[in-house]
Design a protein around this motif. Structure first.
Motif, PDB file in Angstrom:
ATOM      1  N   PHE A 137       0.817  -1.206   0.000  1.00 27.20           N
ATOM      2  CA  PHE A 137       0.000   0.000   0.000  1.00 27.20           C
ATOM      3  C   PHE A 137       0.855   1.263   0.000  1.00 27.20           C
ATOM      4  N   ASP A 138       2.023   1.207   0.648  1.00 26.93           N
ATOM      5  CA  ASP A 138       2.859   2.411   0.757  1.00 26.93           C
ATOM      6  C   ASP A 138       3.373   2.851  -0.606  1.00 26.93           C
ATOM      7  N   SER A 139       3.843   1.906  -1.417  1.00 25.96           N
ATOM      8  CA  SER A 139       4.316   2.265  -2.756  1.00 25.96           C
ATOM      9  C   SER A 139       3.182   2.827  -3.595  1.00 25.96           C
ATOM     10  N   LEU A 140       2.037   2.151  -3.575  1.00 24.39           N
ATOM     11  CA  LEU A 140       0.894   2.592  -4.368  1.00 24.39           C
ATOM     12  C   LEU A 140       0.438   3.984  -3.925  1.00 24.39           C
ATOM     13  N   GLY A 141       0.358   4.185  -2.609  1.00 18.93           N
ATOM     14  CA  GLY A 141      -0.073   5.481  -2.102  1.00 18.93           C
ATOM     15  C   GLY A 141       0.876   6.601  -2.468  1.00 18.93           C
ATOM     16  N   ALA A 142       2.184   6.315  -2.442  1.00 23.24           N
ATOM     17  CA  ALA A 142       3.180   7.341  -2.781  1.00 23.24           C
ATOM     18  C   ALA A 142       3.058   7.749  -4.243  1.00 23.24           C
ATOM     19  N   TRP A 143       2.838   6.795  -5.135  1.00 25.53           N
ATOM     20  CA  TRP A 143       2.693   7.127  -6.556  1.00 25.53           C
ATOM     21  C   TRP A 143       1.409   7.910  -6.805  1.00 25.53           C
ATOM     22  N   ILE A 144       0.324   7.470  -6.216  1.00 27.88           N
ATOM     23  CA  ILE A 144      -0.950   8.157  -6.418  1.00 27.88           C
ATOM     24  C   ILE A 144      -0.867   9.594  -5.912  1.00 27.88           C
ATOM     25  N   ALA A 145      -0.133   9.794  -4.823  1.00 29.08           N
ATOM     26  CA  ALA A 145      -0.010  11.139  -4.257  1.00 29.08           C
ATOM     27  C   ALA A 145       0.699  12.099  -5.206  1.00 29.08           C
ATOM     28  N   ARG A 146       1.485  11.578  -6.134  1.00 30.98           N
ATOM     29  CA  ARG A 146       2.200  12.431  -7.080  1.00 30.98           C
ATOM     30  C   ARG A 146       1.344  12.824  -8.277  1.00 30.98           C
ATOM     31  N   LEU A 147       0.175  12.201  -8.422  1.00 34.10           N
ATOM     32  CA  LEU A 147      -0.703  12.538  -9.545  1.00 34.10           C
ATOM     33  C   LEU A 147      -1.466  13.828  -9.237  1.00 34.10           C
ATOM     34  N   PRO A 148      -1.758  14.625 -10.263  1.00 29.85           N
ATOM     35  CA  PRO A 148      -2.641  15.779 -10.059  1.00 29.85           C
ATOM     36  C   PRO A 148      -4.004  15.312  -9.562  1.00 29.85           C
ATOM     37  N   GLU A 149      -4.712  16.205  -8.925  1.00 27.54           N
ATOM     38  CA  GLU A 149      -5.959  15.826  -8.269  1.00 27.54           C
ATOM     39  C   GLU A 149      -6.945  15.165  -9.217  1.00 27.54           C
ATOM     40  N   ALA A 150      -7.068  15.685 -10.428  1.00 28.06           N
ATOM     41  CA  ALA A 150      -8.029  15.098 -11.373  1.00 28.06           C
ATOM     42  C   ALA A 150      -7.716  13.637 -11.672  1.00 28.06           C
ATOM     43  N   HIS A 151      -6.426  13.319 -11.802  1.00 27.74           N
ATOM     44  CA  HIS A 151      -6.030  11.942 -12.070  1.00 27.74           C
ATOM     45  C   HIS A 151      -6.219  11.071 -10.838  1.00 27.74           C
ATOM     46  N   ARG A 152      -6.016  11.636  -9.652  1.00 25.55           N
ATOM     47  CA  ARG A 152      -6.252  10.862  -8.435  1.00 25.55           C
ATOM     48  C   ARG A 152      -7.720  10.473  -8.337  1.00 25.55           C
ATOM     49  N   ASP A 153      -8.604  11.394  -8.639  1.00 29.66           N
ATOM     50  CA  ASP A 153     -10.035  11.096  -8.614  1.00 29.66           C
ATOM     51  C   ASP A 153     -10.372   9.980  -9.595  1.00 29.66           C
TER      52      ASP A 153
END
Length: 417
Positions: free
Chosen positions: A401-417
């Protein structure tokens, strides 16, 4: 993909010395004291030769295990997988019992997850044929995982419950925030080696320039160089590079131009070193700085030409801040790498194009996590998000989960959604 498949074996090999590295009996004796302590902290800024010095521990007669920590290893599961395999990097069977137990637990990293490893180490080091064999584990670049509580808990349990003949060495830029440090220090279980121990003395500088660089110094020059550089290994090497090029007439001329602080000193010397390289070498250095680790195939692809294997060997032998990780894998010295990447970033278009090319290469050879890294660096957020959707379920299933969360956190908000 099993956990053993996530282990990058080159991270588990001590750095290979270039030919003719100066022997430093004073420092080797100090490092040898690690065999008298459960834990040794080697703390100094980058460029003081921590890794090079620690690689000499193999000459103590102890069995040397090694783990070079990288940014992705902030994921506790990835850290633990490498830690387990560090003791037998070429034998996947060694890792299997601990890995199997970890996979059965759904990838949940707790201090108790170290129990299979600790038991295996105790049996190995207590074997009749090994009673006289000490063992050392080096955790290099530990500062990269500072602030991860799960990793701190693993390290504290490893030190507390390790068999008596296992000695842990942590190499770091700053004092790690381990709660047990005070307890270990009070009990006399902690050895601390600092920048003062690693810095070159005037006598060692004189020997370095005479024996290795073929440029004898007077006693006064060696003392002046020690004063100006504070014995900083990477600065001493860069000063020699300037002398070797013939761009300046003598050491006194260099000493008269050096900035007053170590930070500006490195920037000044690094610019000078880069500027004096042939255009082809400059292009190679700047372009390949987009990579986190280098081998001939990745460099050839990035440069769209062949011959990188010979170039990497030459850069390493010339002492141009390239570290050999073994098996044809290299990386730049951290400080020089940061300098090169900053220069590369000044041309944003070229930098993004290189990361796009690297992403395409790593996707072709089946390294999705390295692909994600380069897609994010190239700001190709659509492609990065699509790839994360593809590999995300597997990461969740394995507990990463830590790796996945770190990558997702680097995406702009629209892509995170």
């Amino acid at each position: 993909m099993g956990l053993t498949d996530l282990v990058i074996r080159s991270q588990l090999i001590p750095p290979r010395e270039r030919r003719g590295v100066l022997r430093r009996p004073r420092l080797e004796a100090r490092l040898g004291e690690a065999l008298d302590y459960p834990l040794t902290l080697v703390q100094a800024g980058t460029g003081y030769g921590k890794s090079t010095a620690l690689a000499s521990l193999g000459s103590t007669g102890a069995k040397l295990s090694w783990y070079t920590i990288t940014d992705p290893d902030r994921d506790p599961l990835l850290f633990l997988a490498h830690l387990v395999c560090a003791f037998e990097p070429r034998d996947p069977a060694w890792c299997e019992p601990a890995m199997a137990a970890l996979e059965e637990a759904g990838g949940r990293v707790t201090p108790e997850a170290l129990t299979p490893l600790l038991n295996a180490l105790t049996l190995e080091l207590a074997g009749d044929e090994r009673l006289d064999r000490e063992a050392i584990l080096v955790l290099d670049d530990y500062h990269l995982v500072d602030g991860v509580p799960e990793i701190a808990a693993l390290v504290e349990r490893l030190v507390d419950y390790a068999p008596p003949r296992l000695h842990v060495v942590i190499s770091t830029r700053q004092m790690p925030p381990l709660e047990a440090l005070t307890r270990w220090r009070v009990k006399g279980q902690l050895l601390t080696i600092t920048r003062a121990d690693l810095a070159f003395t005037a006598a060692e500088i004189e020997a370095l320039y005479r024996e290795q660089y073929g440029h004898p110094l007077s006693e006064e020059q060696a003392l002046a160089l020690a004063t100006e550089t504070e014995g900083w290994a990477i600065a001493l090497q860069m000063v020699w590079q300037s002398l070797e090029s013939g761009a300046v007439p003598n050491l006194d001329a260099i000493l008269g131009q050096l900035p007053s602080t170590l930070e500006t000193l490195f920037e000044y010397l690094a610019q000078d070193v880069l500027a004096r390289q042939p255009p082809a070498t400059q292009h190679f250095l700047l372009s390949t700085s987009a990579l986190r680790q280098m081998d001939s195939a990745s460099c050839d692809r990035l440069l769209a030409e062949e011959g990188s294997a010979a170039t990497l060997r030459q850069l390493h032998e010339r002492g141009l801040f390239v570290v050999s990780l073994g098996e044809g894998v290299y990386r730049y010295h951290h400080l020089f790498h940061d300098f090169l990447r900053a220069r590369l970033a000044q041309d944003a278009g070229h930098s993004q194009a290189l990361h796009q090319r690297a992403a395409a290469y790593f996707r072709e050879i089946g390294q999705p996590e390295e692909t994600v890294y380069h897609l994010l660096e190239a700001r190709q957020y659509d492609h990065a998000a699509q790839l994360l959707e593809e590999i995300g379920p597997g990461l969740v299933q394995s507990g990463r989960f830590d790796s996945l969360g770190a990558w997702i956190a680097r995406l702009p908000e629209a892509h995170r959604d």
